[in-house]
Design a protein around this motif. Structure first.
Motif, short mmCIF file in Angstrom:
data_model
loop_
_atom_site.label_atom_id
_atom_site.label_comp_id
_atom_site.label_asym_id
_atom_site.label_seq_id
_atom_site.Cartn_x
_atom_site.Cartn_y
_atom_site.Cartn_z
N ALA A 41 0.84 -1.21 0.00
CA ALA A 41 0.00 0.00 0.00
C ALA A 41 0.87 1.26 0.00
N LEU A 42 1.92 1.27 0.81
CA LEU A 42 2.81 2.43 0.86
C LEU A 42 3.54 2.62 -0.47
N VAL A 43 3.96 1.52 -1.07
CA VAL A 43 4.67 1.59 -2.35
C VAL A 43 3.77 2.16 -3.44
N ILE A 44 2.49 1.82 -3.39
CA ILE A 44 1.55 2.29 -4.42
C ILE A 44 1.12 3.73 -4.16
N VAL A 45 0.86 4.06 -2.89
CA VAL A 45 0.22 5.34 -2.58
C VAL A 45 1.22 6.49 -2.45
N ARG A 84 12.46 8.18 -3.60
CA ARG A 84 13.14 7.13 -4.37
C ARG A 84 12.96 5.77 -3.72
N LEU A 85 12.86 5.74 -2.40
CA LEU A 85 12.67 4.48 -1.68
C LEU A 85 11.36 3.81 -2.09
N TRP A 86 10.28 4.57 -2.09
CA TRP A 86 8.98 3.98 -2.40
C TRP A 86 8.78 3.82 -3.91
N VAL A 91 9.39 -0.72 -8.56
CA VAL A 91 10.23 -1.42 -9.54
C VAL A 91 10.60 -2.81 -9.02
N SER A 92 11.03 -2.89 -7.75
CA SER A 92 11.45 -4.17 -7.19
C SER A 92 10.30 -5.17 -7.14
N LEU A 93 9.12 -4.72 -6.74
CA LEU A 93 7.97 -5.61 -6.69
C LEU A 93 7.53 -6.04 -8.09
N LEU A 94 7.57 -5.11 -9.05
CA LEU A 94 7.23 -5.46 -10.43
C LEU A 94 8.17 -6.53 -10.96
N VAL A 95 9.46 -6.37 -10.72
CA VAL A 95 10.44 -7.36 -11.18
C VAL A 95 10.19 -8.70 -10.51
N ALA A 96 9.97 -8.70 -9.20
CA ALA A 96 9.80 -9.96 -8.47
C ALA A 96 8.54 -10.70 -8.90
N ALA A 217 8.84 -17.83 -4.47
CA ALA A 217 9.48 -17.32 -5.69
C ALA A 217 9.52 -15.80 -5.69
N VAL A 218 8.51 -15.15 -5.14
CA VAL A 218 8.52 -13.69 -5.06
C VAL A 218 9.66 -13.23 -4.14
N ALA A 219 9.80 -13.90 -3.00
CA ALA A 219 10.89 -13.55 -2.08
C ALA A 219 12.25 -13.75 -2.75
N THR A 220 12.40 -14.87 -3.46
CA THR A 220 13.65 -15.12 -4.17
C THR A 220 13.91 -14.07 -5.24
#
Length: 294
Positions: A41-45, A84-86, A91-96, A217-220
């Motif tokens: 939620a924080l990453v999106i908002v 930049r953190l959020w 980007v990190s979640l999209l890649v994972a 797999a998401v965590a990896t």
């Protein structure tokens, strides 16, 4: 007999409600789910609420500590670390998640074909699987990333093409068990084709272990993206990701004196991976009929 006939029907909760109830019995699973939802939620908002540009360079505010105007300070180019953190979290979640979906597609197709048809199909696919598993992941990933270049899409392809073997072996084992059951034999006798049997009868029954594997797999994928970006072979600057933000920790001066450049992304990676592992473990117990009241 009259009382039995007029007895009210017994209410049986739907499978989804039973699954949720069993999942909620795991305290760590609930904590993991809350943490994951909060981070997502924080990453999106948060990036949408700020008027700051995460890539805006301000050479008059280089490496400033946290303040009222920059909650997590600024980096070596004067960019706001908080935004930049959020933004990097997106980007990190999209890649994972994209890498996880690619793994599931490749692994489910190959594992399903091996487990359903068996014989030479199984032998060829399993030899291919064992060959891919023989190579160390990071050695091949670093070499491939160096050849293809640094980009988020290349990271997704690398992780997906190198990590599908686990789900392939899992799906193969499930299909080997399911294909010998009576309802599959009945479907063959009725003239139902292989494609319908696989998609309508076997694959849905193999979804519980696949869903548990997907969480891991998401965590990896998050860890792999962070590692490749840390080495400069992942998400390309100026686009932020938690991995390339952590690359600031390579500098001993930054590591010792400028904690705001590396500690927040490191904590978020740690918390997100831990929460996903909690969810995966709780989901495994919830889907396992032998787990009882655990």
């Amino acid at each position: 007999m009259t009382q039995i006939a007029n007895a009210p029907p017994v209410s049986v909760p739907p499978p989804s409600a039973m699954l949720l109830r069993r999942f909620c019995r795991s305290r760590t699973g609930v904590i993991g789910a809350v943490l994951l939802l909060l981070i997502v939620a924080l990453v999106i908002v948060l990036p949408g609420l700020s008027s700051l540009d995460p890539n805006q360079i301000d050479l008059t505010r280089i490496e400033q500590p946290p303040s009222a105007s920059h909650w997590l300070g600024t980096d070596e180019l004067g960019r706001d670390v908080f935004i930049r953190l959020w933004q990097g979290g997106q980007v990190s979640l999209l890649v994972a998640f994209s890498a996880m979906l690619l793994q599931l597609v490749i692994g489910s197709i190959l594992g399903g074909l091996a487990g359903y048809f068996g014989k030479w199909t199984d032998m060829l696919i399993m030899r291919l699987t064992e060959t891919v598993m023989c190579f160390p992941f990071y050695a091949i990933a670093i070499t491939t990333a160096a050849i293809l270049g640094a980009s988020s899409w290349n990271v997704i392809i690398i992780i997906g093409l190198l990590n599908w073997t686990g789900v392939a072996r899992l799906v193969r084992a499930e299909f080997l068990t399911l294909r010998s059951l009576d309802y599959v034999d009945a479907a063959r006798v009725m003239g139902i084709g292989h494609r319908q049997i696989i998609l309508r009868h076997l694959l849905p029954n193999a979804l519980p272990p696949i869903s548990v594997y997907a969480t891991l797999a998401v965590a990896t994928g998050i860890l792999a993206e962070a590692a490749l970006s840390f080495l400069g072979l992942g998400v390309k600057q100026p686009a932020p990701s938690w991995g390339n933000m952590l690359s600031a920790a390579q500098n001993m001066r930054v590591l010792s004196n400028e904690w705001w450049l590396w500690l927040p992304p490191g904590l978020l990676v740690f918390t997100l991976v831990l929460s996903i592992n909690f969810i995966g473990d709780a989901l495994r117990h919830a889907l396992d009929p032998q787990s009882g009241q655990s």
